[in-house]
Design an enzyme around this catalytic site. Sequence first.
Site, short mmCIF file in Angstrom:
data_model
loop_
_atom_site.label_atom_id
_atom_site.label_comp_id
_atom_site.label_asym_id
_atom_site.label_seq_id
_atom_site.Cartn_x
_atom_site.Cartn_y
_atom_site.Cartn_z
N GLY A 140 6.94 2.43 1.71
CA GLY A 140 8.36 2.61 1.42
C GLY A 140 8.79 2.10 0.06
O GLY A 140 9.98 1.89 -0.18
N LYS A 141 7.85 1.95 -0.86
CA LYS A 141 8.20 1.42 -2.19
C LYS A 141 9.19 2.32 -2.91
O LYS A 141 10.20 1.86 -3.44
CB LYS A 141 6.95 1.27 -3.07
CG LYS A 141 5.98 0.20 -2.61
CD LYS A 141 4.84 0.01 -3.60
CE LYS A 141 3.95 1.21 -3.78
NZ LYS A 141 3.24 1.63 -2.56
N SER A 142 8.88 3.63 -2.95
CA SER A 142 9.76 4.54 -3.69
C SER A 142 11.10 4.69 -3.00
O SER A 142 12.14 4.83 -3.65
CB SER A 142 9.09 5.90 -3.86
OG SER A 142 7.93 5.76 -4.67
N PRO A 185 0.83 -1.20 0.00
CA PRO A 185 0.00 0.00 0.00
C PRO A 185 0.87 1.25 0.00
O PRO A 185 2.09 1.17 0.10
CB PRO A 185 -0.78 -0.12 1.30
CG PRO A 185 0.10 -0.91 2.20
CD PRO A 185 0.84 -1.87 1.31
N ASP A 189 9.27 2.46 -11.02
CA ASP A 189 8.39 2.85 -9.92
C ASP A 189 6.98 3.07 -10.47
O ASP A 189 6.81 3.37 -11.65
CB ASP A 189 8.92 4.12 -9.24
CG ASP A 189 8.39 4.25 -7.81
OD1 ASP A 189 8.01 3.23 -7.22
OD2 ASP A 189 8.35 5.39 -7.29
N GLU A 190 6.00 2.93 -9.60
CA GLU A 190 4.58 3.12 -9.98
C GLU A 190 4.20 2.25 -11.17
O GLU A 190 3.43 2.66 -12.05
CB GLU A 190 4.30 4.60 -10.28
CG GLU A 190 4.79 5.59 -9.23
CD GLU A 190 3.97 5.59 -7.94
OE1 GLU A 190 3.09 4.73 -7.77
OE2 GLU A 190 4.23 6.46 -7.08
#
Length: 232
Positions: free
Chosen positions: A40-42, A36, A108-109
Site C-alpha cells: 500500500g505504499k503508493s 514490500p 514514490d519509488e
Amino acid sequence: MEQAKPLSWRAVTELSALSAVPPGARDAVLKFYFGPMDCGKSTLALQMNYNHRRQGRRGLVLTKHDRSGGPKVTSRIGLGLEAIEVEDSLDLVGLVAGHDRIDYLICDEACFYTVEQIEQLADLVDSYGVDVYAFGLASDFRSVMFPAAQRLFELADEVCRLQVEVLCWCGRPGRLNARVVGGAMARTGEQVVIGDTDDAPVRYQVLCRRHHRAGQLGEGEGAEASGMRSAV
Ligand SMILES: [Zn+2]
C-alpha cells in the site's frame, strides 16, 4: 480573588504548544515509508498528497519506474495521479527551485532514485524547509538493500515499516520481494528489472523471510503463467 482566574487562563494559553509556535516555524521532515510490494505504499503516497493539498499546501509528486510505465503514481487498488518522472540526471533541488512555492514532496519509488538525489532531498528539508515523504522498497529481489533506500535509512528523521497485511503463501507476513524468472526464483541478476507487465518474462512475488531464504514459491511454483496474486 476574582482576578486570579484570567491570569491563570492566560498562562495556560501561553504554554500551549499550539499557540506558542507560529505556523511554519517547525523544522521540515524527511520521512521514509518502506515495505514490500502490495503493502500500500503508493496508495498511502496518494492519500498523503490529498491530505496535504486539502490543507492548502503545495507539493509535487515524483516517481520512477511506476507500474503504469508512465510518469504517474498508480496504486494496485486503482488510484492514480500524474507525476514527475525522476530521471537519473534530474536535480531535485533545481526542480523545486523552478516552482513558485513548494511545501512538500511525495517521492514514490524512491528506492530507484540515485544516492545523490537522496542527498538532494535532505538538502531540500534542511535548507529549504520542504517536507519530504519518500516511499519505496527497502531491499531488492536478493534481499539486499537498494543504495537509495540505505541512504534514506541513514538520513531520514523517521523511518516507518508499512505492513498492510501482505502475506506470503504460507500465511506469514510478507517481508521480501522475490524475482521469478521462468517459474523459478532468481538469486542473481541486475538490481532493477521491471516486471509484472503484460508480457514480461519476469514477475515478482512477496514471500516471508523463511521462504525467501529457502527459495520456495509455494503453490505457484513452476507455474509459468500464474500471476502474482494467484500464487498467494
Ligand atoms: Zn512463507
